[in-house]
Write a protein that holds these residues in place. Structure first.
Motif, PDB file in Angstrom:
ATOM      1  N   VAL A 197      65.932 -83.477 -61.462  1.00 32.72           N
ATOM      2  CA  VAL A 197      65.241 -82.387 -60.768  1.00 32.72           C
ATOM      3  C   VAL A 197      65.624 -81.032 -61.344  1.00 32.72           C
ATOM      4  CG1 VAL A 197      64.936 -81.234 -58.549  1.00 32.72           C
ATOM      5  CG2 VAL A 197      65.038 -83.721 -58.650  1.00 32.72           C
ATOM      6  N   ASN A 198      66.910 -80.843 -61.664  1.00 33.82           N
ATOM      7  CA  ASN A 198      67.337 -79.514 -62.118  1.00 33.82           C
ATOM      8  C   ASN A 198      66.670 -79.124 -63.433  1.00 33.82           C
ATOM      9  OD1 ASN A 198      69.045 -81.634 -63.203  1.00 33.82           O
ATOM     10  ND2 ASN A 198      70.271 -80.030 -64.117  1.00 33.82           N
ATOM     11  N   PHE A 199      66.496 -80.080 -64.348  1.00 33.65           N
ATOM     12  CA  PHE A 199      65.829 -79.762 -65.614  1.00 33.65           C
ATOM     13  C   PHE A 199      64.319 -79.616 -65.423  1.00 33.65           C
ATOM     14  CE2 PHE A 199      69.768 -81.726 -67.259  1.00 33.65           C
ATOM     15  CZ  PHE A 199      70.208 -80.661 -68.016  1.00 33.65           C
ATOM     16  N   ALA A 200      63.756 -80.392 -64.509  1.00 31.26           N
ATOM     17  CA  ALA A 200      62.336 -80.228 -64.198  1.00 31.26           C
ATOM     18  C   ALA A 200      62.077 -78.847 -63.615  1.00 31.26           C
ATOM     19  CB  ALA A 200      61.895 -81.313 -63.211  1.00 31.26           C
ATOM     20  N   ASP A 201      62.995 -78.369 -62.774  1.00 36.48           N
ATOM     21  CA  ASP A 201      62.860 -77.035 -62.188  1.00 36.48           C
ATOM     22  C   ASP A 201      62.951 -75.959 -63.263  1.00 36.48           C
ATOM     23  OD1 ASP A 201      62.689 -75.002 -60.297  1.00 36.48           O
ATOM     24  OD2 ASP A 201      64.844 -74.981 -59.955  1.00 36.48           O
ATOM     25  N   SER A 202      63.849 -76.158 -64.248  1.00 36.16           N
ATOM     26  CA  SER A 202      63.977 -75.197 -65.347  1.00 36.16           C
ATOM     27  C   SER A 202      62.696 -75.131 -66.171  1.00 36.16           C
ATOM     28  CB  SER A 202      65.162 -75.583 -66.244  1.00 36.16           C
ATOM     29  OG  SER A 202      66.383 -75.527 -65.544  1.00 36.16           O
ATOM     30  N   ILE A 203      62.109 -76.293 -66.468  1.00 35.89           N
ATOM     31  CA  ILE A 203      60.857 -76.334 -67.226  1.00 35.89           C
ATOM     32  C   ILE A 203      59.734 -75.693 -66.427  1.00 35.89           C
ATOM     33  CG2 ILE A 203      59.125 -77.868 -68.254  1.00 35.89           C
ATOM     34  CD1 ILE A 203      61.420 -79.843 -68.830  1.00 35.89           C
ATOM     35  N   ARG A 204      59.678 -76.003 -65.128  1.00 41.33           N
ATOM     36  CA  ARG A 204      58.671 -75.404 -64.232  1.00 41.33           C
ATOM     37  C   ARG A 204      58.758 -73.876 -64.271  1.00 41.33           C
ATOM     38  NH1 ARG A 204      58.474 -73.353 -58.575  1.00 41.33           N
ATOM     39  NH2 ARG A 204      60.620 -72.729 -58.991  1.00 41.33           N
ATOM     40  N   SER A 205      59.985 -73.361 -64.164  1.00 43.60           N
ATOM     41  CA  SER A 205      60.166 -71.900 -64.163  1.00 43.60           C
ATOM     42  C   SER A 205      59.750 -71.291 -65.498  1.00 43.60           C
ATOM     43  CB  SER A 205      61.631 -71.560 -63.864  1.00 43.60           C
ATOM     44  OG  SER A 205      62.019 -72.048 -62.601  1.00 43.60           O
ATOM     45  N   LYS A 206      60.039 -71.990 -66.581  1.00 44.88           N
ATOM     46  CA  LYS A 206      59.662 -71.500 -67.910  1.00 44.88           C
ATOM     47  C   LYS A 206      58.155 -71.369 -68.028  1.00 44.88           C
ATOM     48  CE  LYS A 206      60.820 -70.265 -72.082  1.00 44.88           C
ATOM     49  NZ  LYS A 206      61.635 -69.061 -72.306  1.00 44.88           N
ATOM     50  N   ILE A 207      57.429 -72.365 -67.527  1.00 51.34           N
ATOM     51  CA  ILE A 207      55.968 -72.346 -67.588  1.00 51.34           C
ATOM     52  C   ILE A 207      55.408 -71.219 -66.720  1.00 51.34           C
ATOM     53  CG2 ILE A 207      53.879 -73.651 -67.028  1.00 51.34           C
ATOM     54  CD1 ILE A 207      55.456 -76.207 -67.690  1.00 51.34           C
ATOM     55  N   LEU A 208      55.937 -71.094 -65.507  1.00 55.52           N
ATOM     56  CA  LEU A 208      55.433 -70.067 -64.592  1.00 55.52           C
ATOM     57  C   LEU A 208      55.697 -68.653 -65.111  1.00 55.52           C
ATOM     58  CD1 LEU A 208      56.479 -71.546 -61.111  1.00 55.52           C
ATOM     59  CD2 LEU A 208      54.163 -71.396 -62.047  1.00 55.52           C
ATOM     60  N   ASP A 209      56.829 -68.467 -65.769  1.00 56.06           N
ATOM     61  CA  ASP A 209      57.208 -67.124 -66.245  1.00 56.06           C
ATOM     62  C   ASP A 209      56.560 -66.746 -67.571  1.00 56.06           C
ATOM     63  OD1 ASP A 209      58.808 -66.918 -64.035  1.00 56.06           O
ATOM     64  OD2 ASP A 209      60.657 -67.505 -65.067  1.00 56.06           O
ATOM     65  N   SER A 210      56.013 -67.715 -68.281  1.00 57.16           N
ATOM     66  CA  SER A 210      55.447 -67.430 -69.602  1.00 57.16           C
ATOM     67  C   SER A 210      54.108 -66.703 -69.491  1.00 57.16           C
ATOM     68  CB  SER A 210      55.259 -68.736 -70.383  1.00 57.16           C
ATOM     69  OG  SER A 210      54.621 -68.475 -71.619  1.00 57.16           O
ATOM     70  N   PRO A 211      53.892 -65.675 -70.311  1.00 54.35           N
ATOM     71  CA  PRO A 211      52.598 -64.981 -70.305  1.00 54.35           C
ATOM     72  C   PRO A 211      51.507 -65.783 -71.014  1.00 54.35           C
ATOM     73  CG  PRO A 211      54.036 -64.045 -71.984  1.00 54.35           C
ATOM     74  CD  PRO A 211      54.850 -65.062 -71.251  1.00 54.35           C
ATOM     75  N   ILE A 212      51.898 -66.837 -71.719  1.00 56.11           N
ATOM     76  CA  ILE A 212      50.934 -67.651 -72.465  1.00 56.11           C
ATOM     77  C   ILE A 212      50.329 -68.704 -71.547  1.00 56.11           C
ATOM     78  CG2 ILE A 212      50.604 -69.166 -74.461  1.00 56.11           C
ATOM     79  CD1 ILE A 212      53.044 -67.888 -75.732  1.00 56.11           C
ATOM     80  N   LYS A 213      49.051 -68.890 -71.658  1.00 54.32           N
ATOM     81  CA  LYS A 213      48.334 -69.900 -70.872  1.00 54.32           C
ATOM     82  C   LYS A 213      48.864 -71.287 -71.228  1.00 54.32           C
ATOM     83  CE  LYS A 213      43.614 -71.510 -69.994  1.00 54.32           C
ATOM     84  NZ  LYS A 213      42.189 -71.296 -70.339  1.00 54.32           N
ATOM     85  N   THR A 214      49.199 -72.073 -70.193  1.00 50.53           N
ATOM     86  CA  THR A 214      49.728 -73.419 -70.412  1.00 50.53           C
ATOM     87  C   THR A 214      48.753 -74.461 -69.875  1.00 50.53           C
ATOM     88  OG1 THR A 214      52.027 -72.671 -70.299  1.00 50.53           O
ATOM     89  CG2 THR A 214      51.617 -75.007 -69.933  1.00 50.53           C
ATOM     90  N   ILE A 215      48.456 -75.433 -70.713  1.00 52.69           N
ATOM     91  CA  ILE A 215      47.561 -76.531 -70.352  1.00 52.69           C
ATOM     92  C   ILE A 215      48.359 -77.829 -70.430  1.00 52.69           C
ATOM     93  CG2 ILE A 215      45.415 -77.750 -70.894  1.00 52.69           C
ATOM     94  CD1 ILE A 215      44.627 -75.165 -72.501  1.00 52.69           C
ATOM     95  N   VAL A 216      48.338 -78.634 -69.376  1.00 48.84           N
ATOM     96  CA  VAL A 216      48.997 -79.939 -69.395  1.00 48.84           C
ATOM     97  C   VAL A 216      47.944 -81.029 -69.518  1.00 48.84           C
ATOM     98  CG1 VAL A 216      50.248 -81.618 -67.981  1.00 48.84           C
ATOM     99  CG2 VAL A 216      51.100 -79.287 -68.168  1.00 48.84           C
ATOM    100  N   TYR A 217      48.179 -81.922 -70.468  1.00 47.17           N
ATOM    101  CA  TYR A 217      47.297 -83.082 -70.655  1.00 47.17           C
ATOM    102  C   TYR A 217      48.073 -84.327 -70.242  1.00 47.17           C
ATOM    103  CZ  TYR A 217      44.627 -86.723 -73.105  1.00 47.17           C
ATOM    104  OH  TYR A 217      43.906 -87.862 -73.423  1.00 47.17           O
ATOM    105  N   ILE A 218      47.742 -84.869 -69.060  1.00 48.78           N
ATOM    106  CA  ILE A 218      48.420 -86.066 -68.564  1.00 48.78           C
ATOM    107  C   ILE A 218      47.774 -87.287 -69.206  1.00 48.78           C
ATOM    108  CG2 ILE A 218      49.032 -87.419 -66.526  1.00 48.78           C
ATOM    109  CD1 ILE A 218      48.875 -84.814 -64.901  1.00 48.78           C
TER     110      ILE A 218
END
Length: 458
Positions: A79-100
């Protein structure tokens, strides 16, 4: 040409130049191609995935790309690393697209919800984000509550339904059209599209780019470096256990046979290979490494200085075990609130088993290793025994009781002259000044031991 005409001409010239600059600038801007930076999260969400994400976003921002595409296929992770990745995506000014592409379960669902757009391959699923331990058992309520809050906050930040996001974690959340009460929510690609969680159901990355108006974009793939591969290898639990065996085995041999040197080098190199990648990944802190060093010092003091085996030895072993185990799991000093209890327990078990294994192997095979041909090549085995004629020095008895003169000050060592020859000498009884008469009392270890000679008055 009068001044008025000259002014009009200059104004016209400036206008023409400005138009040329504007059109030239536009053409240059149009020549810059759009680009998309792509990387994958296909393994368990752990330190390696977090490291990859950090490097990918850094390179994407440096390249000034238009979007980041994360291809995901994971069943979850820490969970702690997932939270870090989540925060990185939310804070980035670049548009992020996830392809599941198949699965985005548990921590993967949290990361997906943080993205600006979610596209799913047909037959893929997202959800089931309840926090579980290593055996798949549901963790206590405090962990579920924390995960529910993360999911809800993430969905709100990306304008998705927070109730659906919370239902991924809590079986008691009622979403009649999507699941029965009492069961965790998991959505297929079609269900996620209808629920507004996914933005599209696609069969390839090219379809995603078309939906986003990036069909002509240059696709830049993230490259995994050899350093990343080595760090990933060294942080494997099996490799970590083997390194602990080498560290403790090296310490055992060095203590058993001080002065050999090779066991110390093996222990030192293994220690560096163990702690360095964990330090880089943010696991091992300075205090944990210091704890290991203090533990080794206490153990050495117990063996070489303090008689018996008592508090120092027990504390040294405890410090070493704790330093190894704490370095494997994320923590803030002694705060393990984001660490699964079973993960900490497994770390301690791995360390204890490795240390016991190192001691057992050292005791059983220790003498055999010391007698191997390879080991003998690395260690000086020859002995210079007096029985074979080797002596530290030859005593010249003819010099005993002879008189001489100090040719240097003896403080207490210096030079003396006897029968025209100079010898190394040590003063008995203190300082002897240069030029003083001396008498030889004994000869040991290449040195004459002399005493100041006093003239007896007649």
């Amino acid at each position: 040409m009068d001044s008025q005409t000259l002014k009009r001409f200059c104004s016209l010239l400036i206008g023409v130049v400005s138009l040329i600059c504007i059109f030239t600038g536009n053409s240059i801007a149009q020549e810059k191609p759009t680009s998309v930076y792509r990387f994958s999260i296909r393994e368990e969400i752990n330190a390696s995935a977090w490291r990859t994400t950090q490097q990918a976003y850094l390179k994407a921002e440096t390249a000034n790309v238009d979007a980041i595409l994360i291809e995901m296929n994971t069943f979850g992770g820490l969970v702690n690393f997932a939270d870090s990745i989540r925060s990185k995506i939310l804070d980035s000014p670049i548009k992020t697209i996830v392809y599941i592409n198949h699965n985005a379960a548990s921590a993967g669902a949290l990361i997906s919800l943080a993205s600006d757009k979610i596209y799913m391959a047909k037959g893929s699923s997202i959800g089931a984000a309840s926090v579980v331990d290593g055996q798949g058992e549901v963790m206590p309520e405090k962990y579920q509550s924390y995960m529910r809050a993360l999911m809800r906050a993430t969905a709100e930040a990306t304008n998705r339904d927070p109730k659906i996001a919370e239902a991924f974690v809590d079986p008691d959340i009622d979403v009649p059209e999507l699941k029965e009460k009492g069961k965790l929510l998991s959505l297929t690609s079609g269900e996620a599209l209808k629920a507004g969680i996914a933005d599209g159901e696609v069969s390839s990355i090219n379809e995603i780019l078309e939906h986003e108006g990036l069909e002509n974009a240059v696709l830049i793939d993230h490259q995994i470096t050899w350093v990343d591969s080595v760090i990933g290898f060294l942080t494997n639990p099996a490799v970590q256990g083997f390194l602990i065996v080498l560290i403790m085995g090296g310490i055992y041999f060095e203590i058993s046979s001080p002065g050999i040197g090779l066991p110390f080098i093996v222990a030192l190199v293994s220690g560096l290979l163990y702690f360095t990648p964990l330090y880089i990944e943010g696991f091992a802190a300075n205090w944990e490494i210091l704890l290991f060093i203090v533990g080794v010092i206490l153990l050495a003091l117990e063996i070489f200085v303090i008689p018996g085996f008592g508090i120092a030895g027990i504390a040294g072993i405890a410090f070493i075990i704790c330093s190894f185990a704490f370095s494997m799991v994320p923590n803030d000093a002694f705060d393990f609130s984001l660490t699964e209890p079973n993960l900490l327990f497994r770390s301690f078990m791995l360390v204890v088993i490795s240390i016991v294994g190192a001691i057992v192997l050292s005791v059983i095979f220790g003498r055999s290793i010391l007698k191997t041909r390879a080991f003998k090549r690395l260690v000086l085995q020859d002995e210079q025994n007096s029985s074979k004629g080797y002596v530290s020095s030859v005593v010249d008895f003819s010099l005993i009781d002879k008189d001489g003169v100090a040719r240097t000050d003896l403080r207490p060592s210096g030079k003396v002259e006897i029968d025209g020859k100079w010898y190394d000498a040590v003063a008995l009884g203190g300082y002897i000044a240069k030029g003083t008469m001396v008498k030889v009392e004994k000869h040991e270890n290449y040195n004459l031991f002399v005493r100041q000679k006093f003239e007896v008055p007649s």
